[in-house]
Design a protein around this motif. Structure first.
Motif, PDB file in Angstrom:
ATOM      1  N   ASN A 126       7.486 -23.460  -2.765  1.00  0.00           N
ATOM      2  CA  ASN A 126       8.620 -22.569  -3.016  1.00  0.00           C
ATOM      3  C   ASN A 126       9.635 -22.686  -1.890  1.00  0.00           C
ATOM      4  O   ASN A 126       9.367 -23.265  -0.844  1.00  0.00           O
ATOM      5  N   ALA A 127      10.797 -22.108  -2.142  1.00  0.00           N
ATOM      6  CA  ALA A 127      11.783 -21.881  -1.085  1.00  0.00           C
ATOM      7  C   ALA A 127      11.748 -20.389  -0.795  1.00  0.00           C
ATOM      8  O   ALA A 127      11.484 -19.587  -1.680  1.00  0.00           O
ATOM      9  N   CYS A 128      11.959 -20.028   0.453  1.00  0.00           N
ATOM     10  CA  CYS A 128      11.795 -18.618   0.804  1.00  0.00           C
ATOM     11  C   CYS A 128      12.721 -18.243   1.947  1.00  0.00           C
ATOM     12  O   CYS A 128      13.341 -19.081   2.583  1.00  0.00           O
ATOM     13  N   GLY A 129      12.789 -16.945   2.179  1.00  0.00           N
ATOM     14  CA  GLY A 129      13.502 -16.420   3.327  1.00  0.00           C
ATOM     15  C   GLY A 129      12.522 -16.200   4.471  1.00  0.00           C
ATOM     16  O   GLY A 129      11.354 -15.894   4.259  1.00  0.00           O
ATOM     17  N   ALA A 130      13.008 -16.369   5.696  1.00  0.00           N
ATOM     18  CA  ALA A 130      12.159 -16.172   6.872  1.00  0.00           C
ATOM     19  C   ALA A 130      12.340 -14.761   7.421  1.00  0.00           C
ATOM     20  O   ALA A 130      13.447 -14.354   7.768  1.00  0.00           O
ATOM     21  N   HIS A 189       5.658 -11.131  -1.882  1.00  0.00           N
ATOM     22  CA  HIS A 189       6.241 -11.353  -3.213  1.00  0.00           C
ATOM     23  C   HIS A 189       7.147 -10.183  -3.569  1.00  0.00           C
ATOM     24  O   HIS A 189       6.722  -9.021  -3.590  1.00  0.00           O
ATOM     25  N   TRP A 190       8.391 -10.527  -3.824  1.00  0.00           N
ATOM     26  CA  TRP A 190       9.450  -9.563  -4.134  1.00  0.00           C
ATOM     27  C   TRP A 190       9.983  -9.918  -5.513  1.00  0.00           C
ATOM     28  O   TRP A 190      10.244 -11.092  -5.779  1.00  0.00           O
ATOM     29  N   ARG A 191      10.136  -8.944  -6.415  1.00  0.00           N
ATOM     30  CA  ARG A 191      10.509  -9.289  -7.786  1.00  0.00           C
ATOM     31  C   ARG A 191      11.855  -9.959  -7.894  1.00  0.00           C
ATOM     32  O   ARG A 191      12.037 -10.914  -8.633  1.00  0.00           O
ATOM     33  N   THR A 194      17.556  -9.366  -7.069  1.00  0.00           N
ATOM     34  CA  THR A 194      18.270  -9.009  -5.839  1.00  0.00           C
ATOM     35  C   THR A 194      17.439  -9.435  -4.634  1.00  0.00           C
ATOM     36  O   THR A 194      16.210  -9.361  -4.660  1.00  0.00           O
ATOM     37  N   TYR A 195      18.107  -9.873  -3.581  1.00  0.00           N
ATOM     38  CA  TYR A 195      17.431 -10.079  -2.314  1.00  0.00           C
ATOM     39  C   TYR A 195      17.138  -8.702  -1.707  1.00  0.00           C
ATOM     40  O   TYR A 195      17.566  -7.670  -2.225  1.00  0.00           O
ATOM     41  N   GLU A 196      16.434  -8.684  -0.596  1.00  0.00           N
ATOM     42  CA  GLU A 196      16.079  -7.427   0.064  1.00  0.00           C
ATOM     43  C   GLU A 196      17.273  -6.847   0.815  1.00  0.00           C
ATOM     44  O   GLU A 196      18.208  -7.554   1.174  1.00  0.00           O
ATOM     45  N   THR A 197      17.160  -5.568   1.117  1.00  0.00           N
ATOM     46  CA  THR A 197      18.085  -4.973   2.077  1.00  0.00           C
ATOM     47  C   THR A 197      17.546  -5.259   3.482  1.00  0.00           C
ATOM     48  O   THR A 197      16.344  -5.540   3.655  1.00  0.00           O
ATOM     49  N   LEU A 211       7.231 -14.366   5.591  1.00  0.00           N
ATOM     50  CA  LEU A 211       8.061 -15.070   4.601  1.00  0.00           C
ATOM     51  C   LEU A 211       8.272 -14.155   3.410  1.00  0.00           C
ATOM     52  O   LEU A 211       7.390 -13.360   3.087  1.00  0.00           O
ATOM     53  N   VAL A 212       9.402 -14.310   2.729  1.00  0.00           N
ATOM     54  CA  VAL A 212       9.617 -13.520   1.513  1.00  0.00           C
ATOM     55  C   VAL A 212      10.238 -14.382   0.432  1.00  0.00           C
ATOM     56  O   VAL A 212      11.126 -15.189   0.689  1.00  0.00           O
ATOM     57  N   GLY A 213       9.720 -14.193  -0.776  1.00  0.00           N
ATOM     58  CA  GLY A 213      10.245 -14.944  -1.909  1.00  0.00           C
ATOM     59  C   GLY A 213       9.893 -14.280  -3.221  1.00  0.00           C
ATOM     60  O   GLY A 213       9.259 -13.216  -3.249  1.00  0.00           O
ATOM     61  N   MET A 214      10.317 -14.930  -4.304  1.00  0.00           N
ATOM     62  CA  MET A 214      10.210 -14.310  -5.629  1.00  0.00           C
ATOM     63  C   MET A 214       9.250 -15.074  -6.552  1.00  0.00           C
ATOM     64  O   MET A 214       9.385 -15.011  -7.771  1.00  0.00           O
ATOM     65  N   SER A 215       8.285 -15.771  -5.973  1.00  0.00           N
ATOM     66  CA  SER A 215       7.400 -16.592  -6.823  1.00  0.00           C
ATOM     67  C   SER A 215       6.000 -16.680  -6.233  1.00  0.00           C
ATOM     68  O   SER A 215       5.626 -15.886  -5.365  1.00  0.00           O
ATOM     69  N   VAL A 236      11.324 -22.856   4.339  1.00  0.00           N
ATOM     70  CA  VAL A 236      12.273 -21.833   4.789  1.00  0.00           C
ATOM     71  C   VAL A 236      13.687 -22.337   4.528  1.00  0.00           C
ATOM     72  O   VAL A 236      14.074 -23.386   5.046  1.00  0.00           O
ATOM     73  N   THR A 237      14.419 -21.616   3.697  1.00  0.00           N
ATOM     74  CA  THR A 237      15.789 -22.064   3.391  1.00  0.00           C
ATOM     75  C   THR A 237      16.843 -21.072   3.877  1.00  0.00           C
ATOM     76  O   THR A 237      18.030 -21.368   3.818  1.00  0.00           O
ATOM     77  N   ASN A 238      16.428 -19.913   4.316  1.00  0.00           N
ATOM     78  CA  ASN A 238      17.382 -18.948   4.866  1.00  0.00           C
ATOM     79  C   ASN A 238      16.635 -17.936   5.731  1.00  0.00           C
ATOM     80  O   ASN A 238      15.450 -17.702   5.528  1.00  0.00           O
ATOM     81  N   ALA A 239      17.374 -17.369   6.694  1.00  0.00           N
ATOM     82  CA  ALA A 239      16.845 -16.215   7.408  1.00  0.00           C
ATOM     83  C   ALA A 239      16.966 -15.023   6.464  1.00  0.00           C
ATOM     84  O   ALA A 239      17.935 -14.909   5.712  1.00  0.00           O
ATOM     85  N   ALA A 240      15.951 -14.160   6.430  1.00  0.00           N
ATOM     86  CA  ALA A 240      15.967 -13.008   5.522  1.00  0.00           C
ATOM     87  C   ALA A 240      17.100 -12.051   5.891  1.00  0.00           C
ATOM     88  O   ALA A 240      17.693 -12.138   6.967  1.00  0.00           O
ATOM     89  N   ALA A 241      17.383 -11.140   4.973  1.00  0.00           N
ATOM     90  CA  ALA A 241      18.537 -10.234   5.118  1.00  0.00           C
ATOM     91  C   ALA A 241      18.490  -9.475   6.446  1.00  0.00           C
ATOM     92  O   ALA A 241      17.446  -8.982   6.858  1.00  0.00           O
ATOM     93  N   LYS A 247      25.337 -13.130   4.927  1.00  0.00           N
ATOM     94  CA  LYS A 247      24.900 -12.843   3.560  1.00  0.00           C
ATOM     95  C   LYS A 247      24.120 -14.018   2.992  1.00  0.00           C
ATOM     96  O   LYS A 247      24.225 -15.141   3.467  1.00  0.00           O
ATOM     97  N   LEU A 248      23.319 -13.751   1.951  1.00  0.00           N
ATOM     98  CA  LEU A 248      22.472 -14.779   1.354  1.00  0.00           C
ATOM     99  C   LEU A 248      23.122 -15.343   0.101  1.00  0.00           C
ATOM    100  O   LEU A 248      23.644 -14.602  -0.721  1.00  0.00           O
ATOM    101  N   HIS A 249      23.070 -16.684  -0.016  1.00  0.00           N
ATOM    102  CA  HIS A 249      23.638 -17.362  -1.190  1.00  0.00           C
ATOM    103  C   HIS A 249      22.629 -18.370  -1.727  1.00  0.00           C
ATOM    104  O   HIS A 249      21.998 -19.083  -0.957  1.00  0.00           O
ATOM    105  N   GLU A 252      22.948 -22.068  -0.464  1.00  0.00           N
ATOM    106  CA  GLU A 252      22.384 -22.508   0.825  1.00  0.00           C
ATOM    107  C   GLU A 252      20.908 -22.878   0.633  1.00  0.00           C
ATOM    108  O   GLU A 252      20.381 -23.764   1.316  1.00  0.00           O
ATOM    109  N   VAL A 253      20.269 -22.205  -0.325  1.00  0.00           N
ATOM    110  CA  VAL A 253      18.879 -22.526  -0.655  1.00  0.00           C
ATOM    111  C   VAL A 253      18.792 -23.948  -1.195  1.00  0.00           C
ATOM    112  O   VAL A 253      17.963 -24.763  -0.768  1.00  0.00           O
ATOM    113  N   ILE A 254      19.675 -24.260  -2.138  1.00  0.00           N
ATOM    114  CA  ILE A 254      19.693 -25.586  -2.760  1.00  0.00           C
ATOM    115  C   ILE A 254      19.977 -26.654  -1.689  1.00  0.00           C
ATOM    116  O   ILE A 254      19.316 -27.691  -1.630  1.00  0.00           O
TER     117      ILE A 254
HETATM  118  I1  8IG Z   1      15.061 -19.251  -1.186  1.00  0.00           I
HETATM  119  O1  8IG Z   1      15.507 -14.130   1.470  1.00  0.00           O
HETATM  120  C1  8IG Z   1      14.759 -17.386  -1.014  1.00  0.00           C
HETATM  121  N1  8IG Z   1      14.083 -16.695  -1.911  1.00  0.00           N
HETATM  122  N2  8IG Z   1      13.117 -12.174  -1.902  1.00  0.00           N
HETATM  123  N3  8IG Z   1      14.330 -13.154  -0.182  1.00  0.00           N
HETATM  124  C2  8IG Z   1      13.660 -13.247  -1.373  1.00  0.00           C
HETATM  125  N4  8IG Z   1      13.528 -14.376  -2.025  1.00  0.00           N
HETATM  126  C3  8IG Z   1      14.077 -15.452  -1.473  1.00  0.00           C
HETATM  127  C4  8IG Z   1      14.778 -15.437  -0.271  1.00  0.00           C
HETATM  128  C5  8IG Z   1      14.907 -14.215   0.413  1.00  0.00           C
HETATM  129  N5  8IG Z   1      15.210 -16.666  -0.010  1.00  0.00           N
END
Ligand code: 8IG
Length: 276
Positions: A126-130, A189-191, A194-197, A211-215, A236-241, A247-249, A252-254
């Motif tokens: 997966n790709a995820c936020g750190a 695992h976050w549904r 929306t990303y997290e606050t 790590l946080v992600g949706m899968s 890791v494709t982004n720093a978490a919120a 901001k998260l886009h 940037e993940v792609i």
């Molecule tokens: I890529 O920062 C990716 N997936 N929940 N938070 C959550 N899912 C993600 C994130 C993130 N980055």
């Protein structure tokens, strides 16, 4: 064909039908290992060479059409050689997520199909936020354990499955031998969608998450419950919120995934024969 009626009424039967369709169409009776390639991981399959068989996943029973950019919704069969072995890998390019709102059955259908096709090891990428501030974008992290903030299980009924060794220690050790720079972390695992606050990220860090992600989490549980060994790898494709103030886009993940794909492909191609 997308027989979602069977998927929801008898998900294991749907997985058996899909596995038989793969065997019939590919003329490959069984596979050894499954890989689910998440966002940013799809072009890592280039390291495996040409597919011996490929299909749009939606042509198989129970699979939904793809929804997310960077997920192509294909399933392919590859031969990976090494260690004196010839491994048959069933590779899913893309996955279904809980945030698509179709329930958990389509989310775990790939891994159930893979286990029914013979796979003893399931590799979930997966790709995820750190959340962990020491992690860098482009870094792969082995999932050591998870925290489910969705609390959604793919299992129903009085099936009390132990998850102590959900992310196989044996497989993690093999990966760390292959690449000593690999770290391990706890995945939340976050549904989504929306990303997290920033406050939620602080909560997750306080709980011990890295790590946080949706899968990944429902698939890991479904594969483990069917007896497969699970390896989870997050890119890791982004720093978490709130970590950097940016901001998260999804773009940037792609982009981070594209930049890491060759490295991730080489890692997987080299280590897969050692996992079985
Ligand atoms: I890529 O920062 C990716 N997936 N929940 N938070 C959550 N899912 C993600 C994130 C993130 N980055």
């Amino acid at each position: 064909m997308t027989n979602t009626k069977l998927l929801y009424s008898d998900p294991l039967a749907a997985a058996i039908v899909a596995a038989n369709e793969i065997a019939d169409r590919s003329k490959i009776p069984a596979h050894d290992i499954a890989l689910v390639m998440g966002s940013g991981w799809v072009s890592a399959v280039d390291a495996f060479g040409a597919a011996e068989f490929e299909s749009n996943a939606e042509e198989l029973t129970g699979f939904l059409p793809p929804m997310v950019e960077g997920h192509s919704g294909k399933v392919g069969s590859y031969v990976i050689e090494g260690n004196g072995k010839k491994i048959r890998a069933l590779v899913f390019l893309g996955r279904t997520h809980l945030y698509e709102g179709k329930g958990v059955e389509p989310v775990v259908h790939s891994v159930r199909t893979a286990v029914m096709a013979g796979c003893k090891v399931v590799v979930l990428t997966n790709a995820c936020g750190a959340i962990n501030k020491t992690y860098k974008v482009g870094q792969a992290v082995l999932i050591r354990d998870h925290i489910s903030l969705t609390a959604v299980s793919p299992l129903s009924g009085a099936t009390f499955v132990d998850l102590t060794d959900l992310y196989s220690k044996r497989l993690r050790e093999i990966l760390k031998k292959e690449d000593a720079s690999l770290q391990e972390g706890v995945y939340v695992h976050w549904r989504g969608p929306t990303y997290e606050t920033p406050a939620e990220i602080l909560m997750m860090r306080t709980m011990g998450a890295d790590l946080v992600g949706m899968s990944t989490v429902p698939e890991a549980i479904a594969a483990h419950a069917l007896g497969a060994q699970v390896l989870g790898i997050s890119l890791v494709t982004n720093a978490a919120a709130g970590v950097t103030g940016q901001k998260l886009h999804h773009e940037e993940v792609i982009a981070a995934g594209r930049a890491a794909a060759d490295r991730m492909g080489a890692l997987l191609n080299g280590v897969i024969p050692k996992l079985l």
